[in-house]
Design a protein around this motif. Structure first.
Motif, mmCIF file in Angstrom:
data_model
loop_
_atom_site.group_PDB
_atom_site.id
_atom_site.type_symbol
_atom_site.label_atom_id
_atom_site.label_comp_id
_atom_site.label_asym_id
_atom_site.label_seq_id
_atom_site.Cartn_x
_atom_site.Cartn_y
_atom_site.Cartn_z
ATOM 1 N N VAL A 46 0.854 -1.199 0.000
ATOM 2 C CA VAL A 46 0.000 0.000 0.000
ATOM 3 C C VAL A 46 0.887 1.245 0.000
ATOM 4 O O VAL A 46 1.672 1.456 0.929
ATOM 5 C CB VAL A 46 -0.934 0.018 1.223
ATOM 6 C CG1 VAL A 46 -1.755 1.307 1.254
ATOM 7 C CG2 VAL A 46 -1.849 -1.200 1.201
ATOM 8 N N VAL A 74 -1.103 -1.610 -4.370
ATOM 9 C CA VAL A 74 -2.245 -0.711 -4.217
ATOM 10 C C VAL A 74 -1.724 0.704 -4.050
ATOM 11 O O VAL A 74 -0.942 0.976 -3.128
ATOM 12 C CB VAL A 74 -3.106 -1.102 -2.991
ATOM 13 C CG1 VAL A 74 -4.254 -0.114 -2.808
ATOM 14 C CG2 VAL A 74 -3.620 -2.532 -3.129
ATOM 15 N N VAL A 76 -2.909 4.505 -3.291
ATOM 16 C CA VAL A 76 -4.005 5.361 -2.837
ATOM 17 C C VAL A 76 -3.622 6.804 -3.128
ATOM 18 O O VAL A 76 -2.657 7.321 -2.553
ATOM 19 C CB VAL A 76 -4.287 5.175 -1.330
ATOM 20 C CG1 VAL A 76 -5.447 6.069 -0.896
ATOM 21 C CG2 VAL A 76 -4.595 3.716 -1.022
ATOM 22 N N ASN A 110 -4.036 5.347 4.259
ATOM 23 C CA ASN A 110 -3.622 3.973 4.551
ATOM 24 C C ASN A 110 -4.792 3.103 4.969
ATOM 25 O O ASN A 110 -4.819 1.903 4.654
ATOM 26 C CB ASN A 110 -2.529 3.966 5.621
ATOM 27 C CG ASN A 110 -1.153 4.177 5.030
ATOM 28 O OD1 ASN A 110 -0.665 3.357 4.258
ATOM 29 N ND2 ASN A 110 -0.531 5.297 5.365
ATOM 30 N N GLY A 113 -6.256 1.963 1.891
ATOM 31 C CA GLY A 113 -5.411 0.912 1.342
ATOM 32 C C GLY A 113 -5.588 -0.414 2.068
ATOM 33 O O GLY A 113 -5.590 -1.490 1.446
#
Length: 341
Positions: A46, A74, A76, A110, A113
């Motif tokens: 993330v 991932v 974000v 986070n 994420g």
């Protein structure tokens, strides 16, 4: 945004305690080890970004060289204005991009994420700053340690300065709740020994998180928004009986920190407000001691500035103190007003 305890929602405290003990005794092997399967656990990496596209692309490029096979990336996007989400989608189509409509801070980004990591069926999430690069075997070293240590909720690599790779930026920390202080402390000989070792907290710059622990304890506290949320998360994990470890065989490099450098005095505001929130949550009666130390330390630092800067620093100190007393958390109200304009 709050990461919900979806698996154990509605269970009582006693039931959760029994599950936690069962996990630590080696039960439910899919959470504790891979002894009964040859498949490596899935990791969701993330990365939360707020502008800084050049750093982000370099970070992703370093992860492309990572040797751990079972991973998803991932990204974000925290309301960036530099086209970060679009650029990553174009250059790295395999990345899962979560585009937020506003800057939700380090915590909100986070947590978004982590929610995506759960959706992807990951066992671990590796939270990573976008202003970092990663050694090819760092993730493998972290996962191997996590599989050996099922009681560890959070594991961090040793972090070096990007511009001075021979120097260590983070290898351990100390925490003094009675003074509202959480600082890096070189691990010295422990780091050279090679085995993982405990730390009261680790930096959110890079941390491997066991998602079953997130189910039990919860995600990052959105009240912090920026800074001190990593300390709080580690304290909460340890209060619930989980371990927080540093893994010296895993190494990354950090630019320290280009994103927060753009914030200027805002960072001082969060340091005052959030260190006091941490003490309020975890220090008990020692909160009043922490209050005195935090105010004194920031007042002393402000008085060392030249006249014009001194006034600004004292104003930021007062703002952080006032908002803590009034329970104003999340994004700094003045910064939020500017973003809305």
């Amino acid at each position: 945004m709050v990461v919900r305890r979806t698996v154990l929602r509605g269970w009582g405290a006693a039931a959760i305690s029994k599950v936690r003990g069962y996990l630590r005794r080696g039960g439910l092997r899919r959470f504790g080890s891979v002894e009964r399967t040859n498949e490596l656990p899935k990791i969701a990496i993330v990365i939360v970004v707020w502008n800084g596209l050049e750093d982000t692309l370099e970070c992703i490029q370093s992860l492309a060289k990572d040797r751990y096979p079972n991973k998803e990336l991932v990204l974000v996007d925290n309301g960036s204005s530099d086209g970060s989400a679009e650029a990553v989608r174009k250059e790295w189509p395999g990345v899962h991009v979560v585009a937020l409509s506003r800057n939700a801070g380090f915590t909100g980004g986070n947590n978004a994420g982590l929610t995506e990591a759960f959706r992807l069926g990951a066992k671990y999430a590796f939270l990573l700053n976008n202003d970092t690069t990663v050694e090819p075997d760092a993730l493998s070293a972290l996962v191997e340690c996590a599989q050996r240590e099922p009681g560890a909720a959070i594991l961090a690599p040793v972090t070096h300065y990007y511009d001075a790779p021979g120097e260590v930026w983070f290898s351990g920390a100390v925490l003094d709740l009675a003074r509202g202080e959480a600082v890096h402390q070189p691990a010295g000989a422990r780091m050279e020994e090679g085995a993982a070792y405990p730390s009261p907290w680790v930096t959110g710059c890079a941390m491997l998180v066991r998602l079953i622990a997130v189910e039990l304890v919860g995600g990052l506290d959105d009240r912090f928004f920026l800074t001190w949320e990593d300390v709080d998360w580690c304290v909460r994990m340890r209060e619930e009986g989980w371990e927080v470890l540093v893994v010296p065989s895993a190494r990354i490099f950090h630019k320290c920190s280009r994103a927060t450098r753009r914030l200027g005095g805002i960072r001082c505001y969060y340091a005052v407000r959030n260190s006091l929130l941490l003490a309020q949550k975890h220090a008990g009666l020692a909160y009043w001691s922490a209050l005195g130390w935090v105010v004194w330390n920031h007042f002393r630092e402000s008085c060392r500035e030249v006249a014009g800067e001194r006034a600004r620093c004292l104003a930021v100190l007062w703002e952080g103190l006032r908002d803590h007393w009034m329970g104003r958390y999340g994004c700094r109200p003045a910064a939020l007003d500017r973003m809305r304009r």
